[in-house]
Design a protein around this motif. Structure first.
Motif, PDB file in Angstrom:
ATOM      1  N   ASP A   1      35.364  15.157  37.877  1.00 53.88           N
ATOM      2  CA  ASP A   1      35.632  14.280  36.737  1.00 53.88           C
ATOM      3  C   ASP A   1      36.236  15.021  35.551  1.00 53.88           C
ATOM      4  O   ASP A   1      36.482  14.416  34.501  1.00 53.88           O
ATOM      5  CB  ASP A   1      34.332  13.598  36.287  1.00 53.88           C
ATOM      6  N   LEU A   2      36.488  16.318  35.712  1.00 54.56           N
ATOM      7  CA  LEU A   2      37.054  17.111  34.625  1.00 54.56           C
ATOM      8  C   LEU A   2      38.574  17.111  34.686  1.00 54.56           C
ATOM      9  O   LEU A   2      39.163  17.036  35.773  1.00 54.56           O
ATOM     10  CB  LEU A   2      36.558  18.558  34.716  1.00 54.56           C
ATOM     11  N   PRO A   3      39.251  17.234  33.544  1.00 56.88           N
ATOM     12  CA  PRO A   3      40.693  17.487  33.574  1.00 56.88           C
ATOM     13  C   PRO A   3      40.974  18.769  34.342  1.00 56.88           C
ATOM     14  O   PRO A   3      40.146  19.692  34.345  1.00 56.88           O
ATOM     15  CB  PRO A   3      41.050  17.643  32.092  1.00 56.88           C
ATOM     16  N   LEU A   4      42.119  18.840  34.977  1.00 55.81           N
ATOM     17  CA  LEU A   4      42.440  20.000  35.809  1.00 55.81           C
ATOM     18  C   LEU A   4      42.286  21.311  35.055  1.00 55.81           C
ATOM     19  O   LEU A   4      41.686  22.267  35.558  1.00 55.81           O
ATOM     20  CB  LEU A   4      43.869  19.877  36.356  1.00 55.81           C
ATOM     21  N   THR A   5      42.826  21.385  33.854  1.00 60.55           N
ATOM     22  CA  THR A   5      42.806  22.660  33.135  1.00 60.55           C
ATOM     23  C   THR A   5      41.386  23.085  32.791  1.00 60.55           C
ATOM     24  O   THR A   5      41.076  24.272  32.772  1.00 60.55           O
ATOM     25  CB  THR A   5      43.695  22.591  31.869  1.00 60.55           C
ATOM     26  N   THR A   6      40.476  22.124  32.565  1.00 63.01           N
ATOM     27  CA  THR A   6      39.084  22.449  32.272  1.00 63.01           C
ATOM     28  C   THR A   6      38.378  22.971  33.513  1.00 63.01           C
ATOM     29  O   THR A   6      37.640  23.969  33.463  1.00 63.01           O
ATOM     30  CB  THR A   6      38.344  21.215  31.731  1.00 63.01           C
ATOM     31  N   ALA A   7      38.602  22.310  34.643  1.00 63.19           N
ATOM     32  CA  ALA A   7      37.993  22.750  35.898  1.00 63.19           C
ATOM     33  C   ALA A   7      38.478  24.147  36.272  1.00 63.19           C
ATOM     34  O   ALA A   7      37.686  25.028  36.636  1.00 63.19           O
ATOM     35  CB  ALA A   7      38.317  21.758  37.006  1.00 63.19           C
ATOM     36  N   ALA A   8      39.791  24.362  36.183  1.00 66.01           N
ATOM     37  CA  ALA A   8      40.347  25.669  36.533  1.00 66.01           C
ATOM     38  C   ALA A   8      39.837  26.752  35.590  1.00 66.01           C
ATOM     39  O   ALA A   8      39.467  27.848  36.020  1.00 66.01           O
ATOM     40  CB  ALA A   8      41.868  25.612  36.505  1.00 66.01           C
ATOM     41  N   GLN A   9      39.809  26.460  34.298  1.00 64.75           N
ATOM     42  CA  GLN A   9      39.381  27.443  33.310  1.00 64.75           C
ATOM     43  C   GLN A   9      37.915  27.817  33.479  1.00 64.75           C
ATOM     44  O   GLN A   9      37.539  28.972  33.276  1.00 64.75           O
ATOM     45  CB  GLN A   9      39.641  26.914  31.898  1.00 64.75           C
TER      46      GLN A   9
END
Length: 237
Positions: free
Chosen positions: A203-211
């Motif tokens: 449920d996280l934005p991609l950049t948040t999950a990756a970071q």
């Protein structure tokens, strides 16, 4: 507490795509510093130095290689989505691949055979680890940012700490040995094993999950690759 990700991983056989390293003297942080999730981030830098810029130019086709003496990079066809907007039969839809919409301006590069082979390894690892097509998009986008989908070995004085491989993972941060993290199947499996330990990553934005996994000095850079990563995953799934 230092996390040893290797305890989650089976022994993975080496294959012909292992260490398809970019043969140029110098890559620093190709946009990010790959650390284990609980490790302390390295000091933030202002951006890639000249050695890294030269390597990025080579990776994105802006510089000629010995095997390719013109300025035209090898095209794989995996740079655009479906012309009709409808996924091919049996492929995930754009809504599945990008459920939260893209964030900001998007970047896009042509892919050569080495990059395409590495993308396939990431997609295969996503299937095996159970993170699904959305996880695969996060993985491919992360590797596009970290290494432009090249499996980078240690690059001497221009290396960013001891970061190596598709995800620029660091042996000193518990990701595995240099041989392991320059094995595309191992490194992708390690990335997805860490992603699965991020609560609510779906449920996280991609950049948040990756970071959260990478702990990068450039935390918002992953977002620019979401659209191309979705195109790649849709066609390879």
């Amino acid at each position: 507490m230092k996390v040893d990700f290797t305890r989650w991983l089976p022994a993975i056989a080496k294959d012909s795509y292992r260490k398809t390293a970019l043969s140029v003297a110098g890559v620093a942080a190709l946009g990010g510093l790959a650390l284990a999730p609980t490790a302390v981030a390295a000091p933030v830098t202002t951006g890639p130095h000249q050695g890294a810029v030269a390597a990025i130019d080579l990776a994105t086709g802006k510089a000629a290689t010995s095997a390719q003496q013109d300025d035209q990079p090898v095209e794989s066809g995996l740079t655009t989505g479906s012309a009709t907007g409808k996924p091919p039969a049996g492929k995930p839809s754009r809504a599945q691949l990008i459920p939260h919409g893209i964030e900001g301006a998007q970047s896009r590069i042509p892919l050569d055979d080495a990059q395409l082979a590495n993308a396939r390894k990431i997609v295969d690892a996503a299937k095996k680890t159970g993170v699904g097509d959305r996880g695969a998009v996060i993985g491919v986008a992360t590797s596009l940012q970290e290494s432009k989908l090249y499996n980078l070995g240690h690059l001497g004085a221009y290396n960013d700490h001891d970061s190596q491989g598709l995800f620029q993972q660091r042996p000193s941060s518990g990701w595995g040995t240099p041989d392991q993290i320059t094995d595309p199947e191992y490194s992708a499996t390690a990335f997805f094993s860490a992603l699965k330990n991020v609560g609510g990553w779906q449920d996280l934005p991609l950049t948040t999950a990756a970071q959260t996994v990478q702990v990068s000095a450039f935390p918002y850079a992953y977002a620019q690759w979401e659209e191309q990563a979705a195109d790649i995953v849709q066609q390879l799934w």
